[in-house]
Enzyme design. Structure first.
Site, mmCIF file in Angstrom:
data_model
loop_
_atom_site.group_PDB
_atom_site.id
_atom_site.type_symbol
_atom_site.label_atom_id
_atom_site.label_comp_id
_atom_site.label_asym_id
_atom_site.label_seq_id
_atom_site.Cartn_x
_atom_site.Cartn_y
_atom_site.Cartn_z
ATOM 1 N N ASP A 9 48.309 -18.793 -12.582
ATOM 2 C CA ASP A 9 48.661 -19.137 -13.950
ATOM 3 C C ASP A 9 50.043 -18.546 -14.187
ATOM 4 O O ASP A 9 50.534 -17.736 -13.404
ATOM 5 C CB ASP A 9 47.617 -18.493 -14.884
ATOM 6 C CG ASP A 9 48.013 -18.483 -16.326
ATOM 7 O OD1 ASP A 9 48.006 -17.399 -16.942
ATOM 8 O OD2 ASP A 9 48.392 -19.544 -16.840
ATOM 9 N N ASP A 11 51.878 -17.839 -17.908
ATOM 10 C CA ASP A 11 51.988 -16.933 -19.046
ATOM 11 C C ASP A 11 50.912 -15.865 -19.032
ATOM 12 O O ASP A 11 49.729 -16.180 -19.004
ATOM 13 C CB ASP A 11 51.934 -17.716 -20.356
ATOM 14 C CG ASP A 11 53.168 -18.583 -20.550
ATOM 15 O OD1 ASP A 11 53.014 -19.798 -20.743
ATOM 16 O OD2 ASP A 11 54.273 -18.025 -20.468
HETATM 17 C C1 XBP Z 1 49.738 -20.195 -22.037
HETATM 18 C C2 XBP Z 1 49.881 -21.067 -23.217
HETATM 19 C C3 XBP Z 1 51.205 -21.635 -23.547
HETATM 20 C C4 XBP Z 1 52.167 -20.654 -24.134
HETATM 21 C C5 XBP Z 1 53.230 -21.348 -24.945
HETATM 22 O O1 XBP Z 1 50.048 -20.855 -20.895
HETATM 23 O O2 XBP Z 1 48.911 -21.324 -23.880
HETATM 24 O O3 XBP Z 1 50.978 -22.611 -24.480
HETATM 25 O O4 XBP Z 1 51.519 -19.770 -24.987
HETATM 26 O O5 XBP Z 1 53.917 -22.258 -24.181
HETATM 27 P P1 XBP Z 1 49.407 -20.457 -19.463
HETATM 28 P P2 XBP Z 1 54.328 -23.711 -24.753
HETATM 29 O O6 XBP Z 1 48.448 -21.527 -19.104
HETATM 30 O O7 XBP Z 1 50.557 -20.343 -18.520
HETATM 31 O O8 XBP Z 1 48.728 -19.130 -19.625
HETATM 32 O O9 XBP Z 1 54.838 -23.488 -26.143
HETATM 33 O O10 XBP Z 1 55.348 -24.186 -23.794
HETATM 34 O O11 XBP Z 1 53.069 -24.527 -24.733
HETATM 35 MG MG MG Z 2 47.946 -17.294 -19.079
#
Ligand code: XBP
Ligand code: MG
Length: 262
Positions: A9, A11
């Site tokens: 993943d 973020d």
């Molecule tokens: C986590 C998310 C993302 C970010 C914001 O992503 O939910 O939406 O918070 O990014 P991950 P955007 O699956 O990598 O943990 O505004 O580009 O959606």
């Molecule tokens: Mg994440």
């Protein structure tokens, strides 16, 4: 060894980026002349919705206002989110996100073992590339055999879709792949796709329920940043090496051991 791919993943897993996302959202609201401020407690709640556009939409639904005004705000979401993405990239490029312990090492160990490495993320490719470059250097863009990101899927996590896209692109069956996630929603997505899943909670997800994960660790650890004593005792190692992870995956596949129970 049955592991053929390792899928991360982005973020909260590669780096603690959600604080940067939060700041970018607030800057974007200002740029769009909206008097909204997402403080940390509110953002923690809003993270229950994956996807920035979806998160803004869920916030608008919370606000007391006439239906016409609410419709107007929903129509503004693409513009707000474009501004947010631009601002997020700027913040990342000036160094607002540091890689989490063990991520670079585990990726390199997997690549050295001939394992395919991929990403499965809700955020956009426009956000993922500058993060990889800022956190690991531009050469990092070449480390991945597949990057599944953002709106390539209609159903975001916890749906398995983004992991299914990554698996297809890697040409690997789910039982031959391992996922690393930071959130309960992400773990649910990877498990729904059939992957052995490691959870390393981030500061935003510490209190979430990770009982569905196959292995739960505070971080992946590194020689210079060893695991916390409890994790070290449970794992029997100072950090999670790829060999150890592959062995746990193999054991789980043979139904020998449930890694979290160790
Ligand atoms: C986590 C998310 C993302 C970010 C914001 O992503 O939910 O939406 O918070 O990014 P991950 P955007 O699956 O990598 O943990 O505004 O580009 O959606
Ligand atoms: Mg994440």
């Amino acid at each position: 060894m049955s592991c053929e791919a390792l899928i991360f993943d982005v973020d909260g897993t590669l780096a603690d980026t959600e604080e940067v996302h939060r700041q970018a959202f607030n800057l974007a609201f200002g740029a769009c002349r909206l008097d909204w401020i997402w403080d940390a407690p509110l953002y923690g709640e809003l993270l229950q919705v994956t996807g920035g556009k979806e998160r803004i939409a869920s916030y608008i639904e919370r606000l007391a206002m006439p239906a016409t005004q609410r419709r107007e705000l929903h129509n503004l979401i693409p513009e707000i989110h474009r501004a947010k993405t631009r601002l997020y990239r700027e913040l990342i490029q000036v160094g607002h996100a540091r890689p989490r312990a063990g991520v670079r090492r585990l990726m390199m160990e997997a690549r050295d073992a001939g394992i395919r490495v991929g990403l499965a993320t809700t955020t956009s490719p426009e956000n993922t590339e500058p993060l990889l470059a800022a956190a690991f250097g531009w050469q990092a863009l070449k480390w991945f055999d597949a990057i599944a990101a953002g709106d390539v899927v209609a159903r975001k996590k916890p749906a398995p879709d983004i992991y299914n896209v990554a698996l297809k692109s890697l040409g690997v069956d789910s039982q031959d792949a391992i996922a690393v996630e930071d959130s309960a929603i992400g773990v649910a997505s990877a498990k729904a796709a059939g992957l052995f899943t490691v959870a390393t909670p981030s500061m935003w997800t510490l209190t979430q329920d990770f009982s569905a994960a196959d292995l739960l660790l505070a971080s992946l650890g590194d020689p210079a940043q060893p695991l916390e004593p409890a994790d070290e005792r449970r794992l029997g190692a100072r950090f999670l090496s790829f060999d150890r992870l592959a062995a746990l995956h193999e054991a789980a596949r043979r139904g020998v051991v449930h890694a979290q129970a160790e």
